[in-house]
Design an enzyme around this catalytic site. Structure first.
Site, PDB file in Angstrom:
ATOM      1  CG  ASP A  14      -1.946  -6.987   4.379  1.00 12.69           C
ATOM      2  OD1 ASP A  14      -2.271  -6.524   3.270  1.00 12.69           O
ATOM      3  OD2 ASP A  14      -1.701  -6.258   5.348  1.00 12.69           O
ATOM      4  CB  CYS A  56      -1.014  -0.042   1.139  1.00  9.06           C
ATOM      5  SG  CYS A  56      -2.363   1.150   0.881  1.00  9.06           S
ATOM      6  CG  HIS A  77      -4.189  -3.572   1.815  1.00  8.27           C
ATOM      7  ND1 HIS A  77      -3.370  -3.312   2.885  1.00  8.27           N
ATOM      8  CD2 HIS A  77      -4.631  -2.378   1.362  1.00  8.27           C
ATOM      9  CE1 HIS A  77      -3.314  -2.008   3.084  1.00  8.27           C
ATOM     10  NE2 HIS A  77      -4.069  -1.416   2.172  1.00  8.27           N
TER      11      HIS A  77
END
Length: 137
Positions: A112, A26, A110
């Site tokens: 994650d 990001c 992202h």
């Protein structure tokens, strides 16, 4: 991202150790790119939410990603040391870069994200392989 000079300098310092793998996510993508000479620009609307389709250029693989950003790395100002690895399907914005000479890469989205899409989990495996290869931990 233009106000994060200290973070950009820290990334440049970390890159002085070619055995240290780096993975930016990001804003980390924007800062990593800036540390290597790229510029960023404010997007008209930005990317918000999940299910943003991102193409990995080398393979053509499309991942559905979670995103939340209003700035992007400028493709026009990308230095030769960075290779574009991912792009957003709709607006072709730079969604990922890899350094030509160092074990370092970054993505704008992202991988994650939880809850949310997990299509890009493979990037963590790639980063862990980099760490193994460079014995950085």
């Amino acid at each position: 991202p233009d106000t994060c000079d200290a973070a950009v300098q820290n990334i440049r310092k970390a890159m002085q150790n070619p055995q240290l793998p780096i993975f930016g996510i990001c804003m980390g993508h924007q800062l990593f790119s800036m540390a290597n000479g790229a510029k960023t620009h404010k997007m008209k609307f930005g990317h918000r939410g999940f299910n943003h389709a991102v193409r990995e250029i080398a393979t053509g693989r499309v991942d559905f990603t979670s995103q939340n950003h209003g700035y992007a790395v400028s493709r026009e100002d990308l230095p030769e040391c960075l290779i574009v690895t991912h792009e957003e399907i709709n607006d072709k914005s730079v969604e990922g870069v890899r350094h030509r000479d160092y074990p370092a890469f970054s993505v704008q989205f992202h991988p994650d994200a939880a809850p949310g899409p997990h299509d890009a989990d493979y990037l963590f495996d790639e980063f862990m392989e980099m760490m193994d290869a460079h014995q950085a931990y």
